[in-house]
Motif scaffolding. Sequence first.
Motif, mmCIF file in Angstrom:
data_model
loop_
_atom_site.group_PDB
_atom_site.id
_atom_site.type_symbol
_atom_site.label_atom_id
_atom_site.label_comp_id
_atom_site.label_asym_id
_atom_site.label_seq_id
_atom_site.Cartn_x
_atom_site.Cartn_y
_atom_site.Cartn_z
ATOM 1 N N ASP A 1 96.735 -16.825 31.488
ATOM 2 C CA ASP A 1 96.866 -15.451 32.079
ATOM 3 C C ASP A 1 95.751 -15.102 32.897
ATOM 4 O OD1 ASP A 1 98.359 -14.158 29.061
ATOM 5 O OD2 ASP A 1 99.305 -15.119 30.782
ATOM 6 N N TYR A 2 94.664 -15.823 32.911
ATOM 7 C CA TYR A 2 93.362 -15.279 33.732
ATOM 8 C C TYR A 2 92.941 -16.462 34.812
ATOM 9 C CZ TYR A 2 93.156 -11.864 30.356
ATOM 10 O OH TYR A 2 93.384 -10.733 29.485
ATOM 11 N N TYR A 3 92.263 -16.211 35.746
ATOM 12 C CA TYR A 3 91.317 -17.171 36.439
ATOM 13 C C TYR A 3 90.221 -17.167 35.718
ATOM 14 C CZ TYR A 3 90.382 -12.695 39.157
ATOM 15 O OH TYR A 3 90.184 -11.626 39.630
ATOM 16 N N TYR B 1 91.614 -21.574 39.117
ATOM 17 C CA TYR B 1 92.770 -20.848 39.093
ATOM 18 C C TYR B 1 93.935 -21.648 38.803
ATOM 19 C CZ TYR B 1 95.946 -17.340 41.006
ATOM 20 O OH TYR B 1 96.738 -15.969 41.321
ATOM 21 N N ALA C 1 86.512 -13.714 32.861
ATOM 22 C CA ALA C 1 88.001 -13.770 33.248
ATOM 23 C C ALA C 1 88.329 -12.874 33.959
ATOM 24 C CB ALA C 1 88.534 -14.036 31.753
ATOM 25 N N GLY C 2 89.165 -13.007 34.880
ATOM 26 C CA GLY C 2 89.645 -12.129 35.675
ATOM 27 C C GLY C 2 91.522 -12.192 35.639
ATOM 28 N N PRO C 3 92.100 -11.055 35.826
ATOM 29 C CA PRO C 3 93.546 -11.113 35.313
ATOM 30 C C PRO C 3 94.345 -11.645 36.740
ATOM 31 C CG PRO C 3 93.045 -8.682 35.908
ATOM 32 C CD PRO C 3 91.609 -9.662 35.897
ATOM 33 N N ARG C 4 95.112 -12.743 36.543
ATOM 34 C CA ARG C 4 95.760 -13.437 37.590
ATOM 35 C C ARG C 4 96.920 -12.537 37.949
ATOM 36 N NH1 ARG C 4 99.011 -17.209 37.271
ATOM 37 N NH2 ARG C 4 99.233 -17.445 34.865
ATOM 38 N N TRP D 1 91.682 -14.936 45.530
ATOM 39 C CA TRP D 1 90.896 -15.416 44.638
ATOM 40 C C TRP D 1 89.964 -16.575 45.472
ATOM 41 C CZ3 TRP D 1 91.111 -20.828 44.024
ATOM 42 C CH2 TRP D 1 90.187 -21.436 43.068
ATOM 43 N N TYR E 1 86.194 -9.721 38.030
ATOM 44 C CA TYR E 1 86.110 -10.370 36.495
ATOM 45 C C TYR E 1 86.065 -9.060 35.447
ATOM 46 C CZ TYR E 1 85.819 -14.644 38.976
ATOM 47 O OH TYR E 1 86.002 -15.537 39.817
ATOM 48 N N ASN E 2 87.022 -9.056 34.596
ATOM 49 C CA ASN E 2 87.178 -7.782 33.820
ATOM 50 C C ASN E 2 86.213 -8.321 32.457
ATOM 51 O OD1 ASN E 2 89.602 -8.031 35.505
ATOM 52 N ND2 ASN E 2 89.703 -5.700 34.608
#
Length: 132
Positions: free
Chosen positions: A31-33, A52, A98-101, A109, A119-120
Motif C-alpha cells: 500500500d506504500y511506496y 514504487y 513508507a509513503g501512502p500510494r 513519486w 513519507y509518513n
Amino acid sequence: QVQLVESGGGSVQAGGSLRITCSASGGSVSDYYMAWFRQTPGKEREGVASIYIPGGSTRYVDSVAGRFTISQDNSKNTVYLEMNNLKPEDSGTYYCAAGPRSHTSGGIWYKAWQHEVRYNFWGQGTQVTVSS
C-alpha cells in the motif's frame, strides 16, 4: 499505521557488501511506496533509493546508482537494500520510510521521492560502517 523495523546493518571493509532489511507490521508494504534514507553526522538525511509498486519502478541517488539495489517482497512484507562495492562515504544510519500510494501518483513519486515530507512512517534506523 505501519511500523517499520530495520536490520542487517554492521561493519564492512570498503569493496564489501551488505544487505539491510526493513520489516513492516501493522500494514502492508504493497500500500506504500518505500524508500531508504541515510544520515551521516553533520549532514542532512538524504534519500538513497526508492521503489514504487506496482510496476517496480526504482530511483537512486547518483552516488549509489549501479551499486545499490532496492527490492520489495510483498509476501514477506519486507523491503531490502542490497549494497555492493561499499565505500567509506556510504557509512551512516540507514532509515526505512513508507509513503501512502493512495496520496501520491507515480509521476509525483518519480520527481519527489527524496522529499522526506512525502513519507509518513519511519523506522528507527540501522547503522552501516564502511572502513577503508
